[in-house]
Each structure stands twice: as structure tokens, then as C-alpha cells.
Design an enzyme around this catalytic site. Structure first.
Site, short mmCIF file in Angstrom:
data_model
loop_
_atom_site.label_atom_id
_atom_site.label_comp_id
_atom_site.label_asym_id
_atom_site.label_seq_id
_atom_site.Cartn_x
_atom_site.Cartn_y
_atom_site.Cartn_z
N LYS A 23 29.71 -37.61 -10.08
CA LYS A 23 28.77 -36.88 -9.23
C LYS A 23 29.17 -37.01 -7.76
CE LYS A 23 25.19 -37.23 -12.71
NZ LYS A 23 23.92 -37.81 -13.20
N GLN A 79 19.91 -42.31 -11.57
CA GLN A 79 20.68 -42.25 -12.81
C GLN A 79 19.93 -42.96 -13.94
OE1 GLN A 79 23.40 -40.42 -13.23
NE2 GLN A 79 23.70 -41.03 -15.34
N ASP A 120 17.58 -33.20 -10.37
CA ASP A 120 17.79 -33.37 -11.81
C ASP A 120 16.84 -32.48 -12.62
OD1 ASP A 120 19.80 -34.96 -12.95
OD2 ASP A 120 18.86 -36.81 -12.24
N1 GUN Z 1 21.63 -39.93 -17.72
C1 GUN Z 1 22.19 -39.12 -18.65
N2 GUN Z 1 22.18 -37.84 -18.22
C2 GUN Z 1 21.62 -37.83 -17.01
C3 GUN Z 1 21.34 -36.82 -16.04
O1 GUN Z 1 21.61 -35.63 -16.23
N3 GUN Z 1 20.75 -37.24 -14.89
C4 GUN Z 1 20.41 -38.53 -14.67
N4 GUN Z 1 19.83 -38.83 -13.54
N5 GUN Z 1 20.66 -39.49 -15.53
C5 GUN Z 1 21.26 -39.14 -16.69
#
Ligand code: GUN
Length: 281
Positions: free
Chosen positions: A52, A96, A119
């Protein structure tokens, strides 16, 4: 011939489009900033967070990294989110997942200002998606819609079957397919005669979390198969929820693992970050 849906290429295309847009915004004095919070050091999360940050760098989005120790308290995390909510220079906030067990995920996600929830996990954004209002959409299902659209795969009127009912993938996926006028069925671990249901699908989205569970007998001849799963098998190779070798010859199109859905999640996160500016104005 089965078409291999190249998520890596489409993701690169989207990121390049966004890079151009971000450069234009910079010329108008608009800077975009994403705050990324990771609690603990789950190895998979570290990999995702790294991807990211790298994508932000490529596109020209500033990223602020908060790497908090495993023992961070819920209050401390909520306090940080509160501060970031109040900062005008921060457009997006991402926590996350998964979080350590002593922190209530629901509480944390609810604390993020909906206009900064890139998200798309906040109940307000989920509600907006449900009733067709503007808001952030969960990145993985949004990425799947982009894959289908950019490969000119029609959704309208098609039998769409989603396996899995998670808040992050299954449920928003069903809503998005419905928004595109698909006829949508959601299946899950308690579904009876799963094979019978999935065999009706023109478009089958698999987000079940079990390595290679979906074999050829679950799939209709000529179906489009989207594999959301990602697992590492005994010899350290990546595989999905779909048994690619047996299923691919039967499909009209399929996403590989890796290089299918995975890269799209990051691309759509970047898309949401760019969109956040307009939502906040
Ligand atoms: N953990 C697994 N997939 C995701 C996601 O798309 N966003 C976040 N914040 N955590 C995750």
C-alpha cells in the site's frame, strides 16, 4: 480458449490513470495523504501494508505510517484515530486488519470518520452502498467490478453466485453485482447443495477462504470465475480458493492467483484515496 484475467495489468493501468490525476491535482495545490496504521507485526499484514505504501509512492500520494506494537491498547488506538480524523491534511485513514484480539475491530472501524474511511468498512459507507448512495466501497469487490468491466464481461441479467458472506468481500460484492443488474445469489458454509447452486453461475465469485476448494464440478461450462482466495501451500507456492488446473479449462475467463484479484485491491484503495478529496469538499 479461456481468457486469463490479468489483474496485474489492469491494476497498473488504473494506477497510471490515478498518477496522472494526482499530478493534475498537485498543480492545483491539492495534496493527498493516507494514514496507514498497523498494530503488531502479522507477517501477511506487513506485506500488504508495504504494498500500500509503495503504491502511494508510485501515484504521488503521501503516506503516513503508524507501526504500533502488538500490546497497544484500544484507547490508545482510538485516540490516534481521533487525532487523524481531526487533521485537515489527512484524507484517508486505514487500519490494517486483523487487529490483535484485545482490540475490538468493530469499535475501531466505527471510530474512523466515514469521509476518511478509504477501506469502505464503516457502517455508514456500507449503508450507502446498500441504498445506492455515494460513499467509499470496499476495495476488493470494487476491484472485481473493474476487472469485469475492463474485460467487457457483461453483468446485467447474468446469474451471479458469490461464495462467502464476509463484510469485506462477500456482502459488498453481492450488492455491487446487484447494482450492475446481475441476478445475485450469496452462498456460504451452511448452504445446502452448494455445487448445484454454483453450477448455475454465469459469474462465480469465490471468497471462501479454503485452498483449492472449488473444483471443476462446481463450475458451469463457459462461466467466468473470480478467485478472491490467497493461500500458501506446503511447498510455499501461492494458490487460491479455486483449483485452477481443473477449473480453468472449463471457463470462458478466470483470474489467476497470484496476479488476479490481489493487485486490484491496492489499485482501488488508491482510487478511494483520490476520490476522498471530492468527498471531503
Ligand atoms: N486485511 C485484509 N484485507 C484488508 C483490507 O482490504 N483492508 C484492511 N484494512 N485490512 C485488510
Amino acid at each position: 480458449m479461456t481468457q486469463i484475467i490479468d489483474g496485474k495489468a489492469i491494476s497498473a493501468q488504473i494506477k497510471d490513470e490515478l498518477k496522472g490525476k494526482v499530478a493534475e491535482m498537485k498543480e492545483q495545490g491539492i495534496e493527498i495523504c493516507l494514514a496507514v496504521i498497523q498494530v503488531g507485526n502479522d507477517p501477511a499484514s506487513t506485506v500488504y501494508v508495504g504494498k500500500k505504501k509503495k503504491a502511494c509512492e508510485y501515484i504521488g500520494i503521501k503516506s503516513l505510517a503508524y507501526e504500533l506494537p502488538e500490546e497497544t491498547g484500544e484507547e490508545e488506538l482510538l485516540e490516534l484515530i481521533g487525532k487523524l480524523n481531526g487533521r485537515k491534511d489527512v484524507n484517508g485513514i486505514l487500519v490494517q486488519l486483523p487487529l490483535p484480539k484485545h482490540i475490538a475491530e468493530e469499535k475501531v472501524l466505527a471510530a474512523i470518520e466515514p469521509v476518511k474511511d478509504v477501506d469502505g468498512f464503516h457502517v455508514q459507507n456500507v449503508g450507502s452502498l446498500c441504498v445506492g448512495k455515494k460513499g467509499f466501497v470496499s476495495c476488493t469487490p470494487a476491484g472485481i467490478i473493474q476487472l469485469l468491466k475492463r474485460y467487457h464481461i457483461e453483468i446485467e441479467g447474468k446469474e451471479c453466485v458469490v461464495i462467502g458472506r464476509s463484510n469485506i468481500v462477500g456482502k459488498p460484492m453481492a450488492l455491487l453485482l446487484l447494482q450492475e443488474n446481475g441476478t445475485v445469489t450469496v452462498t456460504h458454509s451452511r448452504t445446502k447443495n452448494l455445487k448445484e447452486v454454483t453450477s448455475r453461475a454465469d459469474i462465480l465469485v469465490v471468497a471462501i477462504g479454503k485452498p483449492k476448494m472449488i473444483t471443476a464440478e462446481y463450475v458451469k461450462e463457459g462461466a467466468v470465475v473470480i478467485d478472491v482466495g490467497i493461500h500458501r501451500n506446503a511447498d510455499n507456492k501461492l494458490c487460491g480458493d479455486v483449483d485452477y488446473e481443473s477449473v480453468a479449462p472449463k471457463c470462458s475467463a478466470i483470474t489467476p492467483v497470484p496476479g488476479g484479484v490481489g493487485p486490484m485491491t491496492i489499485a482501488m484503495l488508491m482510487y478511494n484515496c483520490v476520490e476522498s478529496v471530492a468527498l471531503q469538499q
